[in-house]
Design a protein around this motif. Sequence first.
Motif, PDB file in Angstrom:
ATOM      1  N   VAL A  53      14.903 -25.779  14.492  1.00  0.00           N
ATOM      2  CA  VAL A  53      15.396 -24.398  14.572  1.00  0.00           C
ATOM      3  C   VAL A  53      15.295 -23.899  16.009  1.00  0.00           C
ATOM      4  CG1 VAL A  53      14.932 -22.010  13.890  1.00  0.00           C
ATOM      5  CG2 VAL A  53      14.906 -23.824  12.167  1.00  0.00           C
ATOM      6  N   GLN A  54      14.163 -24.178  16.667  1.00  0.00           N
ATOM      7  CA  GLN A  54      14.012 -23.759  18.061  1.00  0.00           C
ATOM      8  C   GLN A  54      15.038 -24.441  18.957  1.00  0.00           C
ATOM      9  OE1 GLN A  54      10.060 -23.879  19.918  1.00  0.00           O
ATOM     10  NE2 GLN A  54      11.030 -24.614  21.813  1.00  0.00           N
ATOM     11  N   LEU A  55      15.223 -25.737  18.759  1.00  0.00           N
ATOM     12  CA  LEU A  55      16.167 -26.488  19.589  1.00  0.00           C
ATOM     13  C   LEU A  55      17.601 -26.017  19.364  1.00  0.00           C
ATOM     14  CD1 LEU A  55      14.544 -29.999  19.198  1.00  0.00           C
ATOM     15  CD2 LEU A  55      14.758 -28.722  21.342  1.00  0.00           C
ATOM     16  N   GLU A  56      17.904 -25.577  18.149  1.00  0.00           N
ATOM     17  CA  GLU A  56      19.224 -25.008  17.906  1.00  0.00           C
ATOM     18  C   GLU A  56      19.355 -23.663  18.623  1.00  0.00           C
ATOM     19  OE1 GLU A  56      22.244 -23.775  14.253  1.00  0.00           O
ATOM     20  OE2 GLU A  56      20.203 -24.439  13.796  1.00  0.00           O
ATOM     21  N   HIS A  57      18.311 -22.867  18.567  1.00  0.00           N
ATOM     22  CA  HIS A  57      18.314 -21.572  19.264  1.00  0.00           C
ATOM     23  C   HIS A  57      18.476 -21.764  20.768  1.00  0.00           C
ATOM     24  CE1 HIS A  57      16.350 -18.077  21.246  1.00  0.00           C
ATOM     25  NE2 HIS A  57      16.947 -17.391  20.291  1.00  0.00           N
ATOM     26  N   ASP A  58      17.897 -22.847  21.302  1.00  0.00           N
ATOM     27  CA  ASP A  58      17.964 -23.129  22.738  1.00  0.00           C
ATOM     28  C   ASP A  58      19.270 -23.800  23.147  1.00  0.00           C
ATOM     29  OD1 ASP A  58      15.434 -22.075  22.927  1.00  0.00           O
ATOM     30  OD2 ASP A  58      14.405 -24.004  22.974  1.00  0.00           O
ATOM     31  N   LEU A  88      16.918 -18.872  37.098  1.00  0.00           N
ATOM     32  CA  LEU A  88      17.174 -17.436  37.000  1.00  0.00           C
ATOM     33  C   LEU A  88      15.986 -16.697  36.393  1.00  0.00           C
ATOM     34  CD1 LEU A  88      20.863 -17.572  35.733  1.00  0.00           C
ATOM     35  CD2 LEU A  88      20.120 -16.611  37.924  1.00  0.00           C
ATOM     36  N   LEU A  89      15.415 -17.271  35.349  1.00  0.00           N
ATOM     37  CA  LEU A  89      14.313 -16.604  34.657  1.00  0.00           C
ATOM     38  C   LEU A  89      13.048 -16.578  35.510  1.00  0.00           C
ATOM     39  CD1 LEU A  89      14.875 -18.104  31.103  1.00  0.00           C
ATOM     40  CD2 LEU A  89      15.301 -15.748  31.798  1.00  0.00           C
ATOM     41  N   THR A  90      12.696 -17.730  36.090  1.00  0.00           N
ATOM     42  CA  THR A  90      11.503 -17.747  36.937  1.00  0.00           C
ATOM     43  C   THR A  90      11.735 -16.934  38.201  1.00  0.00           C
ATOM     44  OG1 THR A  90      12.211 -19.873  37.894  1.00  0.00           O
ATOM     45  CG2 THR A  90      10.634 -19.956  36.060  1.00  0.00           C
ATOM     46  N   GLY A  91      12.991 -16.889  38.660  1.00  0.00           N
ATOM     47  CA  GLY A  91      13.312 -16.070  39.819  1.00  0.00           C
ATOM     48  C   GLY A  91      13.082 -14.595  39.558  1.00  0.00           C
ATOM     49  N   TYR A 140       3.469 -11.173  35.957  1.00  0.00           N
ATOM     50  CA  TYR A 140       4.660 -10.361  36.217  1.00  0.00           C
ATOM     51  C   TYR A 140       5.740 -10.422  35.140  1.00  0.00           C
ATOM     52  CZ  TYR A 140       2.673  -9.697  40.841  1.00  0.00           C
ATOM     53  OH  TYR A 140       1.830  -9.365  41.878  1.00  0.00           O
ATOM     54  N   ALA A 141       5.611 -11.270  34.158  1.00  0.00           N
ATOM     55  CA  ALA A 141       6.626 -11.363  33.106  1.00  0.00           C
ATOM     56  C   ALA A 141       6.137 -10.666  31.846  1.00  0.00           C
ATOM     57  CB  ALA A 141       6.948 -12.824  32.802  1.00  0.00           C
ATOM     58  N   GLY A 142       7.012  -9.873  31.253  1.00  0.00           N
ATOM     59  CA  GLY A 142       6.700  -9.270  29.969  1.00  0.00           C
ATOM     60  C   GLY A 142       6.886 -10.273  28.844  1.00  0.00           C
ATOM     61  N   PRO A 143       6.590  -9.871  27.617  1.00  0.00           N
ATOM     62  CA  PRO A 143       6.646 -10.816  26.489  1.00  0.00           C
ATOM     63  C   PRO A 143       7.999 -11.507  26.333  1.00  0.00           C
ATOM     64  CG  PRO A 143       5.535  -8.802  25.833  1.00  0.00           C
ATOM     65  CD  PRO A 143       6.096  -8.544  27.198  1.00  0.00           C
ATOM     66  N   ARG A 144       9.097 -10.758  26.491  1.00  0.00           N
ATOM     67  CA  ARG A 144      10.426 -11.355  26.299  1.00  0.00           C
ATOM     68  C   ARG A 144      10.722 -12.371  27.385  1.00  0.00           C
ATOM     69  NH1 ARG A 144      13.632 -14.054  25.021  1.00  0.00           N
ATOM     70  NH2 ARG A 144      15.782 -13.728  24.359  1.00  0.00           N
ATOM     71  N   ALA A 148      11.144 -16.524  27.113  1.00  0.00           N
ATOM     72  CA  ALA A 148      12.364 -17.181  27.587  1.00  0.00           C
ATOM     73  C   ALA A 148      12.043 -18.250  28.621  1.00  0.00           C
ATOM     74  CB  ALA A 148      13.320 -16.144  28.175  1.00  0.00           C
ATOM     75  N   ILE A 149      11.102 -17.979  29.507  1.00  0.00           N
ATOM     76  CA  ILE A 149      10.712 -18.972  30.508  1.00  0.00           C
ATOM     77  C   ILE A 149      10.089 -20.182  29.837  1.00  0.00           C
ATOM     78  CG2 ILE A 149       9.087 -19.441  32.390  1.00  0.00           C
ATOM     79  CD1 ILE A 149       9.600 -16.585  33.372  1.00  0.00           C
TER      80      ILE A 149
END
Length: 221
Positions: A53-58, A88-91, A140-144, A148-149
Amino acid sequence: MPKHYGVKEKDLVVAHVLDLLLTGRLRSGDRVDRNGIAAALGLSRVPVQEALVQLEHDGILESRYHRGAFVHRFDADVLREHHEVHGLLTGAASARAATNPRPPALEALEATMVIMRDAAGPREYLHGANLFRDVLVNEYAGPRLRAAISASRSFLPQEFWAAHADGPAQLMPLYETEYAAIQRRHPAAARQACLDRTDLMADVLTAELRRGGVFADLDSV
């Protein structure tokens, strides 16, 4: 299979499926054998299903009604896209750090830079690099963004980079650039360093997969 304490069973399955992809044992359009994975890892079907399910979501697998899970298109372009997303996300987290470089975070980052600079080999270097990224994500990253990272790290195979002897020399200049940008309060430069790093990582990994025949179809392009 030996137990991996502290690692979720679902994450073991995710790592296993990605290893099958990165070694060419699973290819675009192949059906994923749930029972075979469960048997290979000594797990029940529950964590296997959670992982699929996770791999499909990704975007790595797709489910087909009454037929099971199949591998989405997997080629050099897809691999690069996964790296671009991670960049992009880590940036985003790195740019936030550069906007507000708090002293405790800078001290923690400096400690990880020392580990990377003094690393005796790629595995030790990778440990320092992971700690560097964890500091930025945790501070520095919030939960969302954090979630994602974490998901976007899938196609950054740890064992490959832990054994890739040229990795420290290839990647260290970009970590130095990112760290300096955070210290100088240059969010755009910190963000760009992340994009440059993941672009280089995609180049290196793609070349390796070509050598291993996983992306052999590129020879005809």
